[in-house]
Design an enzyme around this catalytic site. Structure first.
Site, PDB file in Angstrom:
ATOM      1  N   GLY A 239       0.763  -1.248   0.000  1.00  0.00           N
ATOM      2  CA  GLY A 239       0.000   0.000   0.000  1.00  0.00           C
ATOM      3  C   GLY A 239       0.785   1.284   0.000  1.00  0.00           C
ATOM      4  O   GLY A 239       0.214   2.349  -0.250  1.00  0.00           O
ATOM      5  N   GLU A 275       3.790  -6.971   1.763  1.00  0.00           N
ATOM      6  CA  GLU A 275       3.299  -7.298   0.409  1.00  0.00           C
ATOM      7  C   GLU A 275       3.354  -6.066  -0.500  1.00  0.00           C
ATOM      8  O   GLU A 275       2.331  -5.636  -1.037  1.00  0.00           O
ATOM      9  CB  GLU A 275       1.841  -7.768   0.480  1.00  0.00           C
ATOM     10  CG  GLU A 275       1.596  -8.982   1.348  1.00  0.00           C
ATOM     11  CD  GLU A 275       0.105  -9.286   1.504  1.00  0.00           C
ATOM     12  OE1 GLU A 275      -0.743  -8.423   1.185  1.00  0.00           O
ATOM     13  OE2 GLU A 275      -0.201 -10.391   1.952  1.00  0.00           O
ATOM     14  N   PRO A 276       4.511  -5.474  -0.684  1.00  0.00           N
ATOM     15  CA  PRO A 276       4.572  -4.271  -1.522  1.00  0.00           C
ATOM     16  C   PRO A 276       4.485  -4.608  -3.007  1.00  0.00           C
ATOM     17  O   PRO A 276       5.072  -5.587  -3.464  1.00  0.00           O
ATOM     18  CB  PRO A 276       5.958  -3.708  -1.193  1.00  0.00           C
ATOM     19  CG  PRO A 276       6.774  -4.934  -0.915  1.00  0.00           C
ATOM     20  CD  PRO A 276       5.840  -5.915  -0.243  1.00  0.00           C
ATOM     21  N   GLY A 277       3.768  -3.813  -3.742  1.00  0.00           N
ATOM     22  CA  GLY A 277       3.723  -3.965  -5.192  1.00  0.00           C
ATOM     23  C   GLY A 277       4.212  -2.688  -5.831  1.00  0.00           C
ATOM     24  O   GLY A 277       5.338  -2.566  -6.301  1.00  0.00           O
ATOM     25  N   ARG A 314      -5.161   2.998 -15.975  1.00  0.00           N
ATOM     26  CA  ARG A 314      -5.225   3.781 -14.742  1.00  0.00           C
ATOM     27  C   ARG A 314      -5.798   5.200 -14.908  1.00  0.00           C
ATOM     28  O   ARG A 314      -6.594   5.632 -14.077  1.00  0.00           O
ATOM     29  CB  ARG A 314      -3.842   3.865 -14.074  1.00  0.00           C
ATOM     30  CG  ARG A 314      -3.232   2.484 -13.757  1.00  0.00           C
ATOM     31  CD  ARG A 314      -2.057   2.561 -12.799  1.00  0.00           C
ATOM     32  NE  ARG A 314      -2.497   2.915 -11.471  1.00  0.00           N
ATOM     33  CZ  ARG A 314      -2.418   4.114 -10.958  1.00  0.00           C
ATOM     34  NH1 ARG A 314      -1.862   5.098 -11.635  1.00  0.00           N
ATOM     35  NH2 ARG A 314      -2.885   4.354  -9.758  1.00  0.00           N
ATOM     36  N   TYR A 318      -9.079   5.350 -12.583  1.00  0.00           N
ATOM     37  CA  TYR A 318      -8.889   5.961 -11.254  1.00  0.00           C
ATOM     38  C   TYR A 318      -8.636   7.459 -11.327  1.00  0.00           C
ATOM     39  O   TYR A 318      -8.148   8.032 -10.353  1.00  0.00           O
ATOM     40  CB  TYR A 318      -7.681   5.335 -10.546  1.00  0.00           C
ATOM     41  CG  TYR A 318      -7.625   3.836 -10.557  1.00  0.00           C
ATOM     42  CD1 TYR A 318      -8.579   3.070  -9.895  1.00  0.00           C
ATOM     43  CD2 TYR A 318      -6.591   3.169 -11.201  1.00  0.00           C
ATOM     44  CE1 TYR A 318      -8.501   1.693  -9.888  1.00  0.00           C
ATOM     45  CE2 TYR A 318      -6.514   1.787 -11.198  1.00  0.00           C
ATOM     46  CZ  TYR A 318      -7.475   1.058 -10.547  1.00  0.00           C
ATOM     47  OH  TYR A 318      -7.392  -0.303 -10.538  1.00  0.00           O
ATOM     48  N   CYS A 346     -12.198   3.566 -29.259  1.00  0.00           N
ATOM     49  CA  CYS A 346     -13.481   4.253 -29.448  1.00  0.00           C
ATOM     50  C   CYS A 346     -14.225   4.420 -28.134  1.00  0.00           C
ATOM     51  O   CYS A 346     -15.259   3.785 -27.902  1.00  0.00           O
ATOM     52  CB  CYS A 346     -14.315   3.477 -30.452  1.00  0.00           C
ATOM     53  SG  CYS A 346     -13.448   3.360 -32.009  1.00  0.00           S
ATOM     54  N   GLU A 347     -13.672   5.208 -27.249  1.00  0.00           N
ATOM     55  CA  GLU A 347     -14.303   5.531 -25.967  1.00  0.00           C
ATOM     56  C   GLU A 347     -13.872   6.937 -25.579  1.00  0.00           C
ATOM     57  O   GLU A 347     -12.679   7.266 -25.676  1.00  0.00           O
ATOM     58  CB  GLU A 347     -13.802   4.593 -24.860  1.00  0.00           C
ATOM     59  CG  GLU A 347     -14.152   3.154 -25.059  1.00  0.00           C
ATOM     60  CD  GLU A 347     -15.035   2.602 -23.941  1.00  0.00           C
ATOM     61  OE1 GLU A 347     -15.548   3.388 -23.114  1.00  0.00           O
ATOM     62  OE2 GLU A 347     -15.204   1.386 -23.935  1.00  0.00           O
ATOM     63  N   TYR A 375       0.657  -2.011 -12.209  1.00  0.00           N
ATOM     64  CA  TYR A 375      -0.740  -2.009 -12.660  1.00  0.00           C
ATOM     65  C   TYR A 375      -0.887  -1.382 -14.051  1.00  0.00           C
ATOM     66  O   TYR A 375      -1.867  -0.712 -14.346  1.00  0.00           O
ATOM     67  CB  TYR A 375      -1.647  -1.296 -11.622  1.00  0.00           C
ATOM     68  CG  TYR A 375      -1.452  -1.850 -10.232  1.00  0.00           C
ATOM     69  CD1 TYR A 375      -1.924  -3.115  -9.927  1.00  0.00           C
ATOM     70  CD2 TYR A 375      -0.790  -1.130  -9.240  1.00  0.00           C
ATOM     71  CE1 TYR A 375      -1.714  -3.656  -8.653  1.00  0.00           C
ATOM     72  CE2 TYR A 375      -0.583  -1.655  -7.976  1.00  0.00           C
ATOM     73  CZ  TYR A 375      -1.050  -2.921  -7.684  1.00  0.00           C
ATOM     74  OH  TYR A 375      -0.860  -3.454  -6.443  1.00  0.00           O
TER      75      TYR A 375
HETATM   76  N1  LLP Z   1      -1.670  -6.974  -0.713  1.00  0.00           N
HETATM   77  C1  LLP Z   1      -2.976  -7.024  -1.027  1.00  0.00           C
HETATM   78  C2  LLP Z   1      -3.845  -7.906  -0.266  1.00  0.00           C
HETATM   79  C3  LLP Z   1      -3.493  -6.226  -2.057  1.00  0.00           C
HETATM   80  O1  LLP Z   1      -4.782  -6.262  -2.339  1.00  0.00           O
HETATM   81  C4  LLP Z   1      -2.624  -5.362  -2.776  1.00  0.00           C
HETATM   82  C5  LLP Z   1      -3.114  -4.539  -3.878  1.00  0.00           C
HETATM   83  C6  LLP Z   1      -1.260  -5.362  -2.434  1.00  0.00           C
HETATM   84  C7  LLP Z   1      -0.831  -6.171  -1.395  1.00  0.00           C
HETATM   85  C8  LLP Z   1      -0.256  -4.494  -3.129  1.00  0.00           C
HETATM   86  O2  LLP Z   1      -0.546  -3.160  -2.912  1.00  0.00           O
HETATM   87  P1  LLP Z   1       0.488  -2.020  -3.383  1.00  0.00           P
HETATM   88  O3  LLP Z   1       1.721  -2.138  -2.534  1.00  0.00           O
HETATM   89  O4  LLP Z   1       0.784  -2.239  -4.798  1.00  0.00           O
HETATM   90  O5  LLP Z   1      -0.243  -0.757  -3.136  1.00  0.00           O
HETATM   91  N2  LLP Z   1      -4.973  -1.373  -9.900  1.00  0.00           N
HETATM   92  C9  LLP Z   1      -4.868  -0.362  -8.855  1.00  0.00           C
HETATM   93  C10 LLP Z   1      -4.245  -0.921  -7.582  1.00  0.00           C
HETATM   94  C11 LLP Z   1      -4.973  -2.109  -7.029  1.00  0.00           C
HETATM   95  C12 LLP Z   1      -4.327  -2.653  -5.779  1.00  0.00           C
HETATM   96  C13 LLP Z   1      -4.881  -3.967  -5.434  1.00  0.00           C
HETATM   97  N3  LLP Z   1      -4.317  -4.562  -4.273  1.00  0.00           N
HETATM   98  C14 LLP Z   1      -4.080   0.822  -9.405  1.00  0.00           C
HETATM   99  O6  LLP Z   1      -3.654   0.795 -10.551  1.00  0.00           O
HETATM  100  O7  LLP Z   1      -3.899   1.811  -8.681  1.00  0.00           O
END
Ligand code: LLP
Length: 424
Positions: A239, A275-277, A314, A318, A346-347, A375
């Site tokens: 997050g 759980e960083p993404g 995105r 969002y 076409c949107e 993402y």
């Molecule tokens: N753990 C869980 C349970 C999650 O649901 C998520 C993201 C993460 C970890 C990783 O979160 P991060 O560190 O990346 O913030 N598509 C959207 C973001 C959706 C996030 C979904 N869950 C966007 O493009 O902003």
């Protein structure tokens, strides 16, 4: 910090010119920087060096196996949310013992597959899921290691579509039900309660929501301990946000985030799973696109590019802002004009930027849509029968195509005509 900089007047990923990649692979394409990926992982790992921490990269943010393998070599585990992601992580060489299976709706088949692989554990999101996992695991003569995902009803102060920790969101079990569910879990065969999981949302740019959530996590861990439940880890989710507008909106540094975790959870003697993404891969990637034409509308200038909403969803989904940089540095010296950067789909919602001040652009100009590593490619579709965008990984002065552009035969040839429409 990232490794996309101007060198000799043109934008480079590390030491490779993005224009040279465009010559080699065509546009649009995603380019990722190895040095940026490694740096982000290492900054986070360093911030958590004094805790017993396992960093599980959130595969949903970017599931290209080259990215996963880069992470795995640094020692990362993975957070997966489907059998497909689990298979990708395994194919990229991630040990099963470092994989956490999360997600709000796992099927029994997915549970059985994950158990057969021997994953680290499951983050379970509901009572029915806990019971189903117990049945599947005990039926296979196995024990599933479980963290219950608890919904703390905390406002992450982010976009509504990426907020997950409010009571109205579908995720996790209500905080007030958690103790009861742990008590139930302790009686179920095939279940070993090993942790608590919390993830309150994505692109979080303040520490206070984390502080609120981790305070509740602490209180629950202490309650469970007094209930006689011996936990091994706390999974604090992901997050942490990234700066989408350069240095103008810097989110908290990982050190400050780690300090909050240490203050609230560091003395519990439990392992910390992260759980960083986005913070790992977000600004490690750009989407490079070429201007097709510039159209003067009645009220606006439309710069039509060859990337579209199907390639990067995105902005329209969002209202997300992504900086756009011309590959030619000289362009930036020109007086900017307001324009919409739009794709060919076409949107009306097909745009990469609206009312953006950018240098005047002409057909053939190359642009980088910044901070598109998280993402981006993973949310792409073939809408309007457009080919999925290829992905390129740069490492120093070399690059490799890590997912080629498919052919039209791959895309169109996947359809099958039923016997009554087929001439064969
Ligand atoms: N753990 C869980 C349970 C999650 O649901 C998520 C993201 C993460 C970890 C990783 O979160 P991060 O560190 O990346 O913030 N598509 C959207 C973001 C959706 C996030 C979904 N869950 C966007 O493009 O902003």
């Amino acid at each position: 910090m990232h490794h996309f900089t101007y060198k000799s007047g043109t934008l480079h990923a590390e030491d490779v010119s993005l224009a040279a990649i465009a010559d080699a692979v065509g546009t649009p394409f995603y380019a990722y920087s190895t040095a940026t990926l490694e740096r982000h992982y290492q900054v986070l790992a360093h911030a958590f060096r004094d805790l017993d921490a396992l960093i599980c990269f959130a595969v949903k943010a970017n599931s290209n196996q080259a990215v996963l393998a880069t992470m795995a070599r640094l020692g990362a585990g993975m957070d997966v949310v489907s059998e497909g992601e689990l298979r990708r992580a395994r194919a990229a060489g991630v040990p099963a013992s470092k994989i956490i299976f999360a997600g709000v709706g796992k099927t029994r088949a997915e549970m059985a597959y994950a158990l057969s692989e021997g994953i680290h554990g499951f983050n379970v999101e509901s009572e029915p899921e806990l019971i189903a996992l117990s049945e599947v695991a005990s039926g296979l003569g196995q024990t599933a290691s479980v963290a219950l995902r608890v919904n703390p009803d905390v406002d992450a102060k982010t976009h509504a579509k990426i907020s997950t920790g409010k009571s109205e969101n579908k995720f996790g079990v209500p905080y007030s039900d958690a103790r009861e569910l742990y008590a139930l879990g302790a009686t179920l065969p095939g279940i070993k309660l090993s942790g608590i999981h919390m993830h309150i949302g994505s692109q979080i740019t303040e520490l206070q929501p984390f502080r609120d959530a981790f305070g509740l996590l602490r209180a629950l861990a202490l309650q469970l301990k007094s209930d006689g439940i011996a936990l091994e880890h706390l999974d604090i989710g992901g997050g942490l946000g990234v700066p989408y507008r350069g240095t103008n909106d810097m989110p908290p540094h990982p050190d400050a985030y780690a300090a909050v975790v240490t203050e609230l959870l560091g003395d519990l003697g439990l392992k910390i799973v992260l759980e960083p993404g986005r913070m790992i891969v977000g600004n490690a990637g750009v989407l490079v696109t070429c201007v097709i034409a510039v159209k003067e509308g009645a009220d606006k200038t439309f710069t039509i590019v060859d990337a579209a909403m199907n390639d990067l969803l995105r902005p329209t989904l969002y209202e997300a802002h992504h900086d756009i940089w011309p590959l030619a540095e000289g362009k930036s010296a020109m007086a900017p004009v307001q324009q919409d950067v739009v794709g060919p789909v076409c949107e009306t919602g097909d745009y990469l930027a609206q009312d953006r001040a950018l240098p005047p652009l002409v057909s053939g100009d190359l642009l980088a849509v910044m901070t598109a590593g998280a993402y981006g490619a993973v949310m792409a579709s073939t809408y309007n029968t457009r080919l999925l965008v290829p992905e390129v990984l740069v490492n120093g002065d070399v690059f490799a195509v890590v997912r080629p552009r498919p052919s039209y035969d791959d895309l169109i040839g996947a359809d099958r005509l039923p016997p009554w429409l087929s001439n064969a």
